[in-house]
Write an enzyme that holds these catalytic residues in place. Structure first.
Site, PDB file in Angstrom:
ATOM      1  N   HIS A 147       0.858  -1.194   0.000  1.00 36.87           N
ATOM      2  CA  HIS A 147       0.000   0.000   0.000  1.00 36.87           C
ATOM      3  C   HIS A 147       0.891   1.239   0.000  1.00 36.87           C
ATOM      4  O   HIS A 147       1.958   1.246   0.616  1.00 36.87           O
ATOM      5  CB  HIS A 147      -0.892   0.017   1.253  1.00 36.87           C
ATOM      6  CG  HIS A 147      -2.071   0.916   1.117  1.00 36.87           C
ATOM      7  ND1 HIS A 147      -2.006   2.259   1.347  1.00 36.87           N
ATOM      8  CD2 HIS A 147      -3.338   0.660   0.720  1.00 36.87           C
ATOM      9  CE1 HIS A 147      -3.193   2.796   1.129  1.00 36.87           C
ATOM     10  NE2 HIS A 147      -4.021   1.854   0.741  1.00 36.87           N
ATOM     11  N   ASP A 153      -7.886  -5.483   0.135  1.00 36.15           N
ATOM     12  CA  ASP A 153      -8.331  -6.364  -0.965  1.00 36.15           C
ATOM     13  C   ASP A 153      -7.940  -7.811  -0.788  1.00 36.15           C
ATOM     14  O   ASP A 153      -8.372  -8.665  -1.565  1.00 36.15           O
ATOM     15  CB  ASP A 153      -7.745  -5.831  -2.287  1.00 36.15           C
ATOM     16  CG  ASP A 153      -8.325  -4.468  -2.617  1.00 36.15           C
ATOM     17  OD1 ASP A 153      -7.553  -3.543  -2.891  1.00 36.15           O
ATOM     18  OD2 ASP A 153      -9.561  -4.331  -2.534  1.00 36.15           O
TER      19      ASP A 153
HETATM   20  C1  SDX Z   1      -6.326  -0.073  -2.834  1.00 40.37           C
HETATM   21  O1  SDX Z   1      -4.522   4.456  -2.128  1.00 40.37           O
HETATM   22  C2  SDX Z   1      -5.419   3.861  -1.476  1.00 40.37           C
HETATM   23  O2  SDX Z   1      -5.780   4.231  -0.378  1.00 40.37           O
HETATM   24  C3  SDX Z   1      -6.027   2.646  -2.174  1.00 40.37           C
HETATM   25  C4  SDX Z   1      -7.032   1.822  -1.365  1.00 40.37           C
HETATM   26  C5  SDX Z   1      -8.288   2.598  -1.077  1.00 40.37           C
HETATM   27  O3  SDX Z   1      -8.992   2.217  -0.125  1.00 40.37           O
HETATM   28  O4  SDX Z   1      -8.615   3.520  -1.876  1.00 40.37           O
HETATM   29  O5  SDX Z   1      -6.448   1.415  -0.139  1.00 40.37           O
HETATM   30  C6  SDX Z   1      -7.459   0.572  -2.139  1.00 40.37           C
HETATM   31  O6  SDX Z   1      -6.101   0.216  -3.977  1.00 40.37           O
HETATM   32  C7  SDX Z   1      -5.411  -1.001  -2.067  1.00 40.37           C
HETATM   33  C8  SDX Z   1      -4.178  -1.444  -2.906  1.00 40.37           C
HETATM   34  C9  SDX Z   1      -4.639  -2.575  -3.814  1.00 40.37           C
HETATM   35  N1  SDX Z   1      -3.569  -2.934  -4.783  1.00 40.37           N
HETATM   36  C10 SDX Z   1      -2.966  -4.117  -4.709  1.00 40.37           C
HETATM   37  O7  SDX Z   1      -3.114  -4.932  -3.791  1.00 40.37           O
HETATM   38  C11 SDX Z   1      -2.071  -4.403  -5.910  1.00 40.37           C
HETATM   39  C12 SDX Z   1      -0.736  -4.920  -5.411  1.00 40.37           C
HETATM   40  N2  SDX Z   1      -0.062  -3.814  -4.700  1.00 40.37           N
HETATM   41  C13 SDX Z   1       0.876  -3.022  -5.458  1.00 40.37           C
HETATM   42  O8  SDX Z   1       0.574  -2.837  -6.817  1.00 40.37           O
HETATM   43  C14 SDX Z   1       1.388  -1.818  -4.692  1.00 40.37           C
HETATM   44  O9  SDX Z   1       1.669  -2.249  -3.427  1.00 40.37           O
HETATM   45  C15 SDX Z   1       0.557  -0.560  -4.609  1.00 40.37           C
HETATM   46  C16 SDX Z   1       0.179  -0.074  -5.942  1.00 40.37           C
HETATM   47  C17 SDX Z   1      -0.659  -0.803  -3.788  1.00 40.37           C
HETATM   48  C18 SDX Z   1       1.422   0.501  -3.908  1.00 40.37           C
HETATM   49  O10 SDX Z   1       2.508   0.699  -4.708  1.00 40.37           O
HETATM   50  P1  SDX Z   1       3.577   1.874  -4.422  1.00 40.37           P
HETATM   51  O11 SDX Z   1       3.271   2.594  -3.152  1.00 40.37           O
HETATM   52  O12 SDX Z   1       3.712   2.682  -5.668  1.00 40.37           O
HETATM   53  O13 SDX Z   1       4.868   1.101  -4.111  1.00 40.37           O
HETATM   54  P2  SDX Z   1       5.816   0.451  -5.203  1.00 40.37           P
HETATM   55  O14 SDX Z   1       4.994  -0.147  -6.318  1.00 40.37           O
HETATM   56  O15 SDX Z   1       6.867   1.444  -5.560  1.00 40.37           O
HETATM   57  O16 SDX Z   1       6.451  -0.765  -4.372  1.00 40.37           O
HETATM   58  C19 SDX Z   1       7.568  -0.573  -3.526  1.00 40.37           C
HETATM   59  C20 SDX Z   1       8.334  -1.882  -3.651  1.00 40.37           C
HETATM   60  C21 SDX Z   1       8.699  -2.224  -5.079  1.00 40.37           C
HETATM   61  O17 SDX Z   1       9.852  -3.058  -5.025  1.00 40.37           O
HETATM   62  P3  SDX Z   1      11.339  -2.344  -5.217  1.00 40.37           P
HETATM   63  O18 SDX Z   1      11.242  -1.544  -6.527  1.00 40.37           O
HETATM   64  O19 SDX Z   1      11.530  -1.461  -4.008  1.00 40.37           O
HETATM   65  O20 SDX Z   1      12.304  -3.500  -5.300  1.00 40.37           O
HETATM   66  O21 SDX Z   1       7.509  -2.974  -3.183  1.00 40.37           O
HETATM   67  C22 SDX Z   1       7.257  -3.869  -4.274  1.00 40.37           C
HETATM   68  C23 SDX Z   1       7.556  -3.101  -5.554  1.00 40.37           C
HETATM   69  O22 SDX Z   1       7.981  -4.005  -6.582  1.00 40.37           O
HETATM   70  N3  SDX Z   1       5.844  -4.223  -4.187  1.00 40.37           N
HETATM   71  C24 SDX Z   1       5.357  -5.457  -4.343  1.00 40.37           C
HETATM   72  C25 SDX Z   1       3.977  -5.341  -4.127  1.00 40.37           C
HETATM   73  N4  SDX Z   1       3.667  -4.086  -3.861  1.00 40.37           N
HETATM   74  C26 SDX Z   1       4.814  -3.382  -3.909  1.00 40.37           C
HETATM   75  N5  SDX Z   1       5.969  -6.624  -4.645  1.00 40.37           N
HETATM   76  C27 SDX Z   1       5.151  -7.698  -4.727  1.00 40.37           C
HETATM   77  N6  SDX Z   1       3.818  -7.684  -4.518  1.00 40.37           N
HETATM   78  C28 SDX Z   1       3.197  -6.523  -4.228  1.00 40.37           C
HETATM   79  N7  SDX Z   1       1.905  -6.522  -4.036  1.00 40.37           N
END
Ligand code: SDX
Length: 436
Positions: free
Chosen positions: A313, A371
């Site tokens: 998140h 989720d």
């Molecule tokens: C919702 O914003 C809100 O409040 C949203 C929400 C709401 O109520 O409105 O809470 C609802 O959308 C919840 C989130 C649902 N999405 C997912 O579950 C999809 C999987 N999660 C990711 O796509 C991600 O965690 C995000 C999009 C939610 C957040 O991404 P960020 O903050 O942009 O962080 P990032 O993608 O830069 O990740 C940081 C690191 C990265 O690795 P490095 O580049 O540091 O090596 O963490 C890794 C990412 O690759 N990473 C994950 C991951 N999420 C982040 N690796 C594996 N699985 C994941 N789920």
């Protein structure tokens, strides 16, 4: 907003004149540096794609403490709201800033109940879709189409119009989501019944048929109502920011909410609940709990493009409090339905345990979000995977409206118009096609 007695001073190593920037303190949470005069005084923009360090507005509605894993709606912890209130009380709170007393609640419930029907013409929009259309495609169209019916509540600058549009949208979303479902399964639409509660009504419109009396199950209705509460609002997330930006042009509330529905659909946002369940089903098909190690290795391999959906998140760097409540609701619903040994729930809990002990996830502070478990609950209730995000949109509609109304009600608001760092071609002349 309270100006802080501390200022930020921006200075440039090339000797350009430095500039003092005011700092504002909120009730709680990070202070903000006010850069509204930055461009005017320095000719420079700030640069923050994804808005990781940018506050787009001031708000009184929802506060998240990502480090503590805390979520407050108008100051009330989500745990207390999910336990002591129902969804319409939460809607009243988000819209008005205070929980309703008995009279206020009765009046609000009556107003919502009396707006649950949609114009009979709406059903003809559905007939234009294929039966296998994704419900979010249908819902985006239906919500936008509402603006074609309610000309008496489309002037976003008129407080009465905003109030009526809010009631209409909260009241009609369950009807529209249920219609999208009935259309997909080829069953007749079920009209709302005014003698049912909001969540009973939704379950009735979803699962009743003309052939027999539909009996609501109180445990499932309570679970549905809690799912709505948990998804109601969440600060300036992608879809809420979309609604604010869309509404800032002065467009009508139905169009702005339709934009929020479209944004929520994405798998990185509201579409994650559908993606999380699809992920669990795929792991189950490929060997289940024994294969979790292999799956986790794929997730940690950057080249795989595989993410652990329902994890991570932007704000929560601790356990999403909604995920904890959703997991409890999972237990309640699965016990009620005699599905305690539901393989997907066991798989999800095993996956969570392994991920929370794995350095890759621990170092990146990746925890389950709302989720991760919501799909398991909804699947157990009988909701098809493809409808999960539409249910999220149903619940988030009140948050979108509250945030939109807060923006429109702010005398300082302007149309949102971000700038850019241009890195494209410099000015050049066109050559005749023969010379290109
Ligand atoms: C919702 O914003 C809100 O409040 C949203 C929400 C709401 O109520 O409105 O809470 C609802 O959308 C919840 C989130 C649902 N999405 C997912 O579950 C999809 C999987 N999660 C990711 O796509 C991600 O965690 C995000 C999009 C939610 C957040 O991404 P960020 O903050 O942009 O962080 P990032 O993608 O830069 O990740 C940081 C690191 C990265 O690795 P490095 O580049 O540091 O090596 O963490 C890794 C990412 O690759 N990473 C994950 C991951 N999420 C982040 N690796 C594996 N699985 C994941 N789920």
């Amino acid at each position: 907003m309270t100006p802080s007695d501390v200022k930020a001073t921006l200075s440039f190593s090339d000797g350009s004149p430095s500039m003092d920037l005011p700092i504002f303190k909120g009730t709680v949470g990070p202070d903000v540096i006010d850069i509204r005069k930055l461009y005017g005084q320095t000719g420079k923009f700030t640069y923050d794609p994804g808005f990781l360090s940018t506050a787009s507005c001031n708000s009184t509605i929802t506060y998240i403490d990502g480090d503590k894993g805390e979520l407050l709606y108008r100051g009330y912890p989500i745990e207390q709201l999910a336990t002591n209130c129902d969804f319409l009380e939460t809607c009243y709170l988000l819209l008005n800033g205070e929980l309703p007393n008995g009279t206020q609640k009765d009046d609000f419930v009556k107003r919502v109940t009396n707006h649950t029907m949609v114009n009979e013409q709406m059903q003809f929009f559905l007939r234009g879709f294929r039966r296998d259309a994704h419900p979010m495609a249908v819902l985006t169209g239906l919500v936008g189409a509402l603006s074609a019916f309610y000309h008496d509540s489309t002037d976003i600058n008129n407080p009465e119009h905003r109030q009526v549009a809010a009631i209409r949208l909260i009241a009609k979303m369950p009807t529209l989501v249920a219609m999208a479902y009935k259309y997909a399964v080829g069953q007749p639409f079920v009209y709302p019944k005014n003698n049912l509660s909001y969540s009973e009504n939704f379950m009735h419109m979803m699962f009743a048929t003309p052939c027999e009396e539909y009996k609501v199950n109180d445990v499932l209705v309570r679970a549905m109502d809690r799912i709505f509460i948990l998804h109601a609002d969440h600060e300036q997330n992608a879809s809420t920011s979309t609604v604010r930006l869309c509404g800032s042009s002065g467009t009508n509330p139905f169009a702005a909410i339709a934009a929020g529905v479209a944004c929520l659909w994405g798998p990185a946002h509201g579409g994650a609940n559908e993606a999380a369940l699809t992920m669990l089903e795929e792991i189950q098909r490929n060997g289940g709990i024994e294969k979790i190690g292999e799956f986790i290795s794929q997730v940690k391999d950057k080249n795989s493009g595989v993410k652990l959906m329902g994890f991570g998140h932007r704000v929560y760097k601790n356990y999403d409090p909604r995920a904890k409540l959703m997991r409890e609701t999972c237990h309640e619903v699965l016990n009620e339905l005699g599905l305690q040994n539901d393989p997907l729930f066991k798989l999800a809990m095993a996956l969570e345990k392994i991920a929370l002990e794995d350095e890759y996830f621990v170092s990146r502070k990746l925890y389950p979000n709302v989720d991760f478990y919501s799909g398991i609950v909804q699947r157990a209730i009988g909701i098809p995977v493809s409808l999960f995000t539409a249910i999220f949109a149903l619940a988030r509609t009140v948050g979108w409206i509250a945030q939109l109304n807060e923006m429109i009600g702010d005398p300082e608001y302007k149309i949102g118009r971000p700038r850019q760092l241009f890195v494209g071609a410099e000015k050049r002349d066109i050559k005749p096609i023969a010379e290109r």
